[in-house]
Design a protein around this motif. Structure first.
Motif, PDB file in Angstrom:
ATOM      1  N   ARG A  54      12.442  52.990  58.622  1.00 22.28           N
ATOM      2  CA  ARG A  54      11.470  53.840  57.968  1.00 22.28           C
ATOM      3  C   ARG A  54      10.097  53.187  57.929  1.00 22.28           C
ATOM      4  N   LEU A  55       9.085  54.008  58.054  1.00 25.13           N
ATOM      5  CA  LEU A  55       7.719  53.487  58.064  1.00 25.13           C
ATOM      6  C   LEU A  55       7.347  52.860  56.715  1.00 25.13           C
ATOM      7  N   VAL A  56       7.855  53.424  55.613  1.00 27.96           N
ATOM      8  CA  VAL A  56       7.551  52.862  54.293  1.00 27.96           C
ATOM      9  C   VAL A  56       8.090  51.428  54.200  1.00 27.96           C
ATOM     10  N   ASP A  57       9.316  51.229  54.649  1.00 27.71           N
ATOM     11  CA  ASP A  57       9.907  49.887  54.613  1.00 27.71           C
ATOM     12  C   ASP A  57       9.135  48.930  55.526  1.00 27.71           C
ATOM     13  N   PHE A  58       8.757  49.429  56.693  1.00 23.05           N
ATOM     14  CA  PHE A  58       7.967  48.614  57.613  1.00 23.05           C
ATOM     15  C   PHE A  58       6.663  48.183  56.936  1.00 23.05           C
ATOM     16  N   ALA A  59       5.983  49.140  56.299  1.00 25.01           N
ATOM     17  CA  ALA A  59       4.709  48.834  55.638  1.00 25.01           C
ATOM     18  C   ALA A  59       4.908  47.821  54.512  1.00 25.01           C
ATOM     19  N   ARG A  60       5.958  48.016  53.730  1.00 22.29           N
ATOM     20  CA  ARG A  60       6.226  47.080  52.625  1.00 22.29           C
ATOM     21  C   ARG A  60       6.413  45.652  53.134  1.00 22.29           C
ATOM     22  N   ASN A  61       7.018  45.513  54.292  1.00 22.91           N
ATOM     23  CA  ASN A  61       7.273  44.185  54.840  1.00 22.91           C
ATOM     24  C   ASN A  61       6.094  43.619  55.627  1.00 22.91           C
ATOM     25  N   ALA A  62       5.402  44.458  56.369  1.00 27.15           N
ATOM     26  CA  ALA A  62       4.352  43.978  57.270  1.00 27.15           C
ATOM     27  C   ALA A  62       3.005  43.777  56.588  1.00 27.15           C
ATOM     28  N   VAL A  63       2.640  44.675  55.685  1.00 31.57           N
ATOM     29  CA  VAL A  63       1.289  44.641  55.108  1.00 31.57           C
ATOM     30  C   VAL A  63       0.978  43.313  54.412  1.00 31.57           C
ATOM     31  N   PRO A  64       1.877  42.757  53.605  1.00 28.41           N
ATOM     32  CA  PRO A  64       1.517  41.475  52.979  1.00 28.41           C
ATOM     33  C   PRO A  64       1.185  40.379  53.998  1.00 28.41           C
ATOM     34  N   ASP A  65       1.916  40.358  55.103  1.00 24.57           N
ATOM     35  CA  ASP A  65       1.608  39.364  56.144  1.00 24.57           C
ATOM     36  C   ASP A  65       0.246  39.639  56.758  1.00 24.57           C
ATOM     37  N   TRP A  66      -0.056  40.908  56.995  1.00 26.29           N
ATOM     38  CA  TRP A  66      -1.351  41.252  57.577  1.00 26.29           C
ATOM     39  C   TRP A  66      -2.492  40.901  56.632  1.00 26.29           C
ATOM     40  N   VAL A  67      -2.293  41.102  55.343  1.00 24.87           N
ATOM     41  CA  VAL A  67      -3.329  40.736  54.374  1.00 24.87           C
ATOM     42  C   VAL A  67      -3.524  39.221  54.396  1.00 24.87           C
ATOM     43  N   ARG A  68      -2.408  38.486  54.392  1.00 25.48           N
ATOM     44  CA  ARG A  68      -2.481  37.018  54.439  1.00 25.48           C
ATOM     45  C   ARG A  68      -3.246  36.550  55.680  1.00 25.48           C
ATOM     46  N   ASP A  69      -3.010  37.239  56.814  1.00 27.90           N
ATOM     47  CA  ASP A  69      -3.638  36.863  58.082  1.00 27.90           C
ATOM     48  C   ASP A  69      -5.001  37.522  58.280  1.00 27.90           C
ATOM     49  N   ASP A  70      -5.518  38.166  57.248  1.00 29.72           N
ATOM     50  CA  ASP A  70      -6.819  38.841  57.283  1.00 29.72           C
ATOM     51  C   ASP A  70      -6.865  39.946  58.341  1.00 29.72           C
ATOM     52  N   ARG A  71      -5.773  40.658  58.480  1.00 31.14           N
ATOM     53  CA  ARG A  71      -5.708  41.800  59.400  1.00 31.14           C
ATOM     54  C   ARG A  71      -5.722  43.082  58.561  1.00 31.14           C
ATOM     55  N   LEU A  72      -6.782  43.236  57.790  1.00 35.27           N
ATOM     56  CA  LEU A  72      -6.892  44.322  56.828  1.00 35.27           C
ATOM     57  C   LEU A  72      -6.995  45.691  57.491  1.00 35.27           C
ATOM     58  N   ASP A  73      -7.639  45.758  58.642  1.00 29.19           N
ATOM     59  CA  ASP A  73      -7.761  47.045  59.336  1.00 29.19           C
ATOM     60  C   ASP A  73      -6.383  47.577  59.738  1.00 29.19           C
ATOM     61  N   GLU A  74      -5.503  46.696  60.192  1.00 30.51           N
ATOM     62  CA  GLU A  74      -4.152  47.121  60.576  1.00 30.51           C
ATOM     63  C   GLU A  74      -3.365  47.589  59.353  1.00 30.51           C
ATOM     64  N   ALA A  75      -3.529  46.872  58.261  1.00 32.79           N
ATOM     65  CA  ALA A  75      -2.842  47.259  57.033  1.00 32.79           C
ATOM     66  C   ALA A  75      -3.320  48.632  56.571  1.00 32.79           C
ATOM     67  N   GLU A  76      -4.625  48.824  56.581  1.00 30.68           N
ATOM     68  CA  GLU A  76      -5.188  50.109  56.165  1.00 30.68           C
ATOM     69  C   GLU A  76      -4.728  51.231  57.092  1.00 30.68           C
ATOM     70  N   ALA A  77      -4.702  50.978  58.384  1.00 37.97           N
ATOM     71  CA  ALA A  77      -4.263  51.990  59.350  1.00 37.97           C
ATOM     72  C   ALA A  77      -2.801  52.379  59.126  1.00 37.97           C
ATOM     73  N   THR A  78      -1.973  51.427  58.746  1.00 38.27           N
ATOM     74  CA  THR A  78      -0.561  51.723  58.479  1.00 38.27           C
ATOM     75  C   THR A  78      -0.437  52.658  57.277  1.00 38.27           C
ATOM     76  N   PHE A  79      -1.182  52.371  56.232  1.00 34.10           N
ATOM     77  CA  PHE A  79      -1.173  53.258  55.064  1.00 34.10           C
ATOM     78  C   PHE A  79      -1.672  54.648  55.438  1.00 34.10           C
ATOM     79  N   GLU A  80      -2.739  54.693  56.221  1.00 39.53           N
ATOM     80  CA  GLU A  80      -3.297  55.989  56.639  1.00 39.53           C
ATOM     81  C   GLU A  80      -2.256  56.804  57.398  1.00 39.53           C
TER      82      GLU A  80
END
Length: 186
Positions: free
Chosen positions: A1-27
């Motif tokens: 599920r995309l929600v589970d993917f986002a829950r797992n991936a977004v914190p890593d992206w934030v840590r790695d300063d990949r904020l645009d990817e995190a925002e795009a996933t939420f969008e």
């Protein structure tokens, strides 16, 4: 599920300063009508200092009178909440049929009277201790007395029938009453 993917991936992206990817996933989630992570998105936008841009985008989407607009309103609610715009957050929460966010906002603001008014008959019966607490915080002595009466009657019956089918509910009410009386005595 995309929600589970986002829950797992977004914190890593934030840590790695990949904020645009995190925002795009939420969008992507929101475009599918899923607003389960709207609070997480708002936190990301606050962290990235992009709240105002998010509000502008979602206000445009909220103009649609369909599921997309409804999803946008739910996201806006959380964006306004992290921004500290409680008036707009409350306005949007009142439009949402799900009450848990509205209850949270009212609690944050100390609007005990409104919280008490929102409680259904079932809530007043099953969670009388909670309603008693709200009545006390709201300063509504008449409602407080009525709830106390509701608590005392079943508590008396519980003393006679501790093995009956309503044992757990009766014990819960008895504990709520004891806690209330304890605070009354100081």
């Amino acid at each position: 599920r995309l929600v589970d993917f986002a829950r797992n991936a977004v914190p890593d992206w934030v840590r790695d300063d990949r904020l645009d990817e995190a925002e795009a996933t939420f969008e992507l989630l929101f475009s599918a009508g899923n607003t389960d992570l709207a609070g997480d998105y708002a936190a990301l936008m606050e962290f990235a200092k992009r709240v105002d841009g998010g509000i502008a985008r979602f206000e445009k989407r909220a103009e649609a009178k369909d599921e997309t607009g409804l999803a946008a309103e739910r996201v806006l609610l959380h964006l306004h909440r992290v921004k500290g715009d409680k008036a707009n957050a409350l306005r949007l929460a009142r439009m949402d049929p799900r009450t848990e966010t509205l209850e949270g906002l009212l609690s944050e603001q100390g609007d005990w009277k409104e919280l008490l008014r929102m409680q259904s008959k079932e809530t007043r019966t099953d969670f009388a201790g909670y309603c008693l607490h709200l009545a006390r915080l709201a300063g509504d002595r008449d409602e407080e007395a009525a709830i106390l009466k509701e608590l005392r009657d079943p508590a008396k019956k519980a003393a006679d029938d501790l093995n009956g089918p309503f044992r757990v509910l009766s014990l819960y009410r008895a504990v709520a009453l004891l806690l209330y009386l304890h605070t009354e005595e100081g």
